[in-house]
Design an enzyme around this catalytic site. Structure first.
Site, short mmCIF file in Angstrom:
data_model
loop_
_atom_site.label_atom_id
_atom_site.label_comp_id
_atom_site.label_asym_id
_atom_site.label_seq_id
_atom_site.Cartn_x
_atom_site.Cartn_y
_atom_site.Cartn_z
N CYS A 2 -15.78 -21.50 33.92
CA CYS A 2 -16.91 -22.35 33.57
C CYS A 2 -17.97 -21.58 32.80
CB CYS A 2 -17.56 -22.89 34.83
SG CYS A 2 -16.41 -23.73 35.90
N ARG A 30 -14.50 -19.14 26.87
CA ARG A 30 -14.25 -18.84 28.28
C ARG A 30 -13.15 -19.74 28.87
NH1 ARG A 30 -18.51 -16.08 30.73
NH2 ARG A 30 -18.21 -17.10 32.73
N TRP A 77 -14.04 -25.49 34.12
CA TRP A 77 -12.64 -25.08 34.30
C TRP A 77 -12.28 -25.53 35.70
CZ3 TRP A 77 -8.64 -22.40 31.95
CH2 TRP A 77 -7.72 -21.78 32.80
N ASN A 103 -21.09 -22.47 38.34
CA ASN A 103 -19.89 -21.69 38.06
C ASN A 103 -19.57 -20.92 39.34
OD1 ASN A 103 -17.89 -20.04 37.10
ND2 ASN A 103 -19.23 -18.79 35.81
N GLY A 104 -18.31 -20.99 39.81
CA GLY A 104 -17.95 -20.26 41.02
C GLY A 104 -17.29 -21.21 42.01
N GLU A 473 2.29 -5.43 27.06
CA GLU A 473 1.16 -6.09 26.42
C GLU A 473 1.63 -6.94 25.22
OE1 GLU A 473 -1.67 -6.84 27.14
OE2 GLU A 473 -2.72 -7.25 25.27
N LYS A 477 0.85 -10.90 25.03
CA LYS A 477 0.13 -11.50 23.89
C LYS A 477 0.98 -12.62 23.30
CE LYS A 477 -2.78 -10.29 24.33
NZ LYS A 477 -3.96 -9.85 25.00
N GLU A 480 1.11 -15.72 25.74
CA GLU A 480 -0.11 -16.47 26.00
C GLU A 480 -0.60 -17.26 24.80
OE1 GLU A 480 -3.72 -14.34 27.01
OE2 GLU A 480 -3.03 -12.59 25.93
N HIS A 496 19.67 -2.51 33.52
CA HIS A 496 19.73 -2.80 34.96
C HIS A 496 19.52 -4.29 35.24
CE1 HIS A 496 19.99 1.43 35.86
NE2 HIS A 496 18.95 1.64 35.07
N LYS A 595 -11.25 -16.90 29.39
CA LYS A 595 -11.63 -15.54 28.99
C LYS A 595 -12.07 -14.72 30.18
CE LYS A 595 -12.46 -12.40 25.93
NZ LYS A 595 -11.24 -11.80 25.35
C1 F6R Z 1 -4.97 -11.56 28.13
C2 F6R Z 1 -6.23 -11.53 28.83
C3 F6R Z 1 -6.20 -11.51 30.32
C4 F6R Z 1 -7.28 -10.55 30.83
C5 F6R Z 1 -7.39 -10.62 32.36
C6 F6R Z 1 -8.40 -9.62 32.87
O1 F6R Z 1 -5.17 -11.54 26.74
O2 F6R Z 1 -7.26 -11.50 28.23
O3 F6R Z 1 -4.95 -11.16 30.81
O4 F6R Z 1 -6.94 -9.26 30.42
O5 F6R Z 1 -7.77 -11.91 32.73
O6 F6R Z 1 -9.64 -9.80 32.28
P1 F6R Z 1 -10.75 -8.69 32.33
O7 F6R Z 1 -10.32 -7.57 31.45
O8 F6R Z 1 -11.98 -9.36 31.81
O9 F6R Z 1 -10.87 -8.25 33.75
#
Ligand code: F6R
Length: 600
Positions: A2, A30, A77, A103-104, A473, A477, A480, A496, A595
């Site tokens: 949120c 976000r 959210w 938010n929360g 990673e 990427k 997602e 394996h 985010k």
């Molecule tokens: C992927 C992504 C998420 C964040 C994860 C942790 O692109 O952005 O996997 O890496 O939610 O977020 P932070 O780094 O803000 O703790």
């Protein structure tokens, strides 16, 4: 997660609607599934819509509201209740005297809801948040002032919250925070509050980071912060050095592409004043007083976890026992912790609930804690004994890109801080990385490769040692933002099990840099894949003979260990970006992702 924005302009002004809507669009990154605003113009007007902000815009166009000087807005959210208009914030009390955004998660909401329902209140949403305006409403009934009603209601909540409330006929916003971010902005003749600075950076760069347990009262002229007992607290006003342009797209089609291209600048920023090229030394003022630990535990999620895996490899190489944990799986009681243990929370946002919980547990267990984060004044920065800022600048795209590269470099700096024996070599390596990243950006063939393989059944990524986290990673990427099936494997693990998945329809992206033992072994794994007919794309600096077995090459300059991991990853970022772009995906706001993930 949120997003909250609040604005109090000069009495008589009518810009609340535009400031709040523009703030909400700056918070879109976000992640959200519905949105709403409340405007105070003598009385309260509330507008909400499920879906994108454009749906809320349409609602506002069809019923033009009277726009006063005070407003709050929210991007939701969903946690309690589906993303329907009735569940969008703001929520009001039964009489429409107060509107609240939150938010929360309010953990005791069910008990509060039962009590309020028993006293005759009818709930209109499925949310935990709606208990708040009703509690405030009850205190208003008792004759309390808005401020006291707000404080008393907040006093009944358990859980995490950043809450803002606006009352009819009151040109003031009241706010409170516990375990969810809330930052206040001080402009000229106007004040702001938001979940994150980009929401109001166009208007002011003077900010106060509200702390857990604090309350704020915003009027056009001033911001007052008090503690839970109501005592005034003198809070430092900080200057945020992000320029508003940095929070815009600067002509790029997506924030993600802009942020990928910003990496050379972001990395220079991360290295600035931390590497002395002439002396060949690394010295980080932020780490002064942090002794070489007996052991290190990383806690992190998602992309930051991949950075943590990379950091753990760098530390182990320097003889420091180090392990990376997914923050959501971390239980401090089960792992030996003593005064020599350093727990590093890698988190670009500094707000991730899983990471915050793990850090708090580590603190309680007696570990020294270090936050490696991008956000000044974030919850992680404040909860830890030490903080190391990665200085990547604002990252708006939901998919982490430049913050990952900056975390890699930041962790290399931290590893060097603990073992200065490597200084000269690492200084050379680090100094060259921004330029090497630029070379990759200027020459990458990732767009062509994306075109070649956009219809693949699945994408596999393999790497060994310090390229293993990069393989993970690369796959994250890809999945997602393209919504395609992608997996990352340690190159040696392929045989394996995962090899069973490899077919002519599944390109394998093999990261092979250097010419040492690891590279030779990974070339062996590439041969296994090639023998099964899978197309192979080698991400390579040409120092091994992997090209002989590859259908395509994504070339990277020859670099040191850290540099190779950073630049190989840039190729994979571009690959994911172009596959997603060709498939027409929502790149900056991928479905179901946020985010800043502020719930566990
Ligand atoms: C992927 C992504 C998420 C964040 C994860 C942790 O692109 O952005 O996997 O890496 O939610 O977020 P932070 O780094 O803000 O703790």
């Amino acid at each position: 997660m949120c997003g909250i924005i609040g604005y109090v302009g000069e009495p008589g002004s009518t810009d609340a609607r535009s400031v709040v809507m523009q703030g909400l669009s700056s918070l879109e990154y976000r992640g959200y599934d519905s949105a709403g605003i409340a405007l105070m113009n003598g009385h309260l007007e509330v507008y909400k819509a499920a879906g994108e902000l454009s749906a809320l815009e349409d609602r506002l166009e069809s019923t033009p509201p009277e726009s006063g000087a005070v407003g709050i807005g929210h991007t939701r959210w969903s946690t309690h209740g589906p993303p329907l208009e009735k569940n969008a914030h703001p929520h009001t009390d039964s009489e429409g005297r107060v509107a609240v955004v939150h938010n929360g998660i309010i953990e005791n909401y069910q008990a509060l809801r039962d009590e309020l329902t028993a006293s005759g209140i009818r709930f209109r949403s499925d949310t935990d948040t709606e208990v708040v305006p009703h509690l405030i409403g009850q205190y208003l009934e008792m004759g309390e002032t808005p401020e006291t009603a707000f404080r008393r209601a907040i006093g009944q909540l358990e859980g995490s919250y950043a809450i803002a409330a606006v009352f009819e006929d009151t040109e003031t916003i009241y706010a409170a925070r516990q375990d969810s971010p809330l930052v206040l902005g001080i402009g000229s003749g106007a004040t702001y509050l938001a979940s994150d600075v980009p929401a109001f950076i166009k208007h002011t760069n003077q900010v106060i980071y509200l702390e857990d347990g604090q309350f704020a009262r915003l009027s056009a002229e001033s911001v007052t912060v008090t503690d839970s007992a109501g005592n005034p607290v003198e809070m430092p006003v900080e200057t945020v050095d992000w320029d508003p342009e940095a929070a815009g797209k600067s002509g790029y089609e997506h924030f993600m592409l802009k942020e990928i291209n910003e990496q050379p600048a972001a990395l220079r920023q991360c290295l600035r004043e931390r590497v002395d090229e002439l002396a060949g030394t690394v010295s980080c003022a932020d780490l002064e007083g942090l002794e070489t630990p007996g052991s290190v535990q990383f806690v992190a999620c998602g992309t930051s976890y991949h950075a943590a895996l990379f950091g753990a490899i760098l530390l182990r190489e320097r003889g420091i026992p180090a392990q990376a944990f997914l923050a959501s799986e971390y239980v401090a009681d089960r792992i030996p912790i003593d005064s020599e243990t350093l727990v590093i929370g890698a988190t670009q946002s500094g707000e991730t609930a899983d990471t915050m919980r793990a850090l708090r547990e580590a603190n309680r267990a007696g570990a020294t804690t270090l936050a490696v984060t991008n956000v000044v004044g974030s919850s992680a920065a404040r909860a830890c004994d030490h903080v190391f800022y990665i200085r990547a600048g604002p990252e708006i795209g939901v998919a982490a890109t430049k913050t990952f590269a900056s975390q890699q470099v930041a962790l290399a700096l931290i590893a060097t801080h603990f073992d200065s024996g490597y200084d000269r070599e690492i200084v050379r390596t680090l100094r060259d990385i921004p330029e090497q990243v630029q070379t990759v950006l200027d020459t990458s063939q990732a767009r062509d490769i994306a075109t070649e393989y956009e219809d693949a059944e699945a994408f596999f990524f393999i790497g060994r040692d310090y390229q293993y986290p990069v393989a993970l990673e690369g796959a994250l990427k890809m999945k997602e933002i393209s919504y395609e099936h992608a997996e990352g494997f340690a190159a040696g693990e392929l045989k394996h099990g995962p090899l069973a998945l490899v077919t002519e329809e599944t390109p394998v992206f093999a990261i092979v840099t250097g010419d040492g033992r690891d590279a030779r072994k990974t070339v062996g794994n590439v041969k296994e894949v090639e023998a099964r007919g899978a197309p192979v794309v080698a991400i390579t600096d040409g120092r091994s003979d992997v090209e002989r077995y590859a259908d395509h090459v994504l070339a990277v300059p020859a670099a040191g260990k850290v540099g190779s991991a950073v630049i190989a990853n840039v190729q994979l970022q571009l690959l994911a970006y172009w596959v997603a772009n060709r498939l027409g995906r929502s790149i900056d706001k991928p479905r179901n992702l946020a985010k800043s993930v502020t719930v566990e």
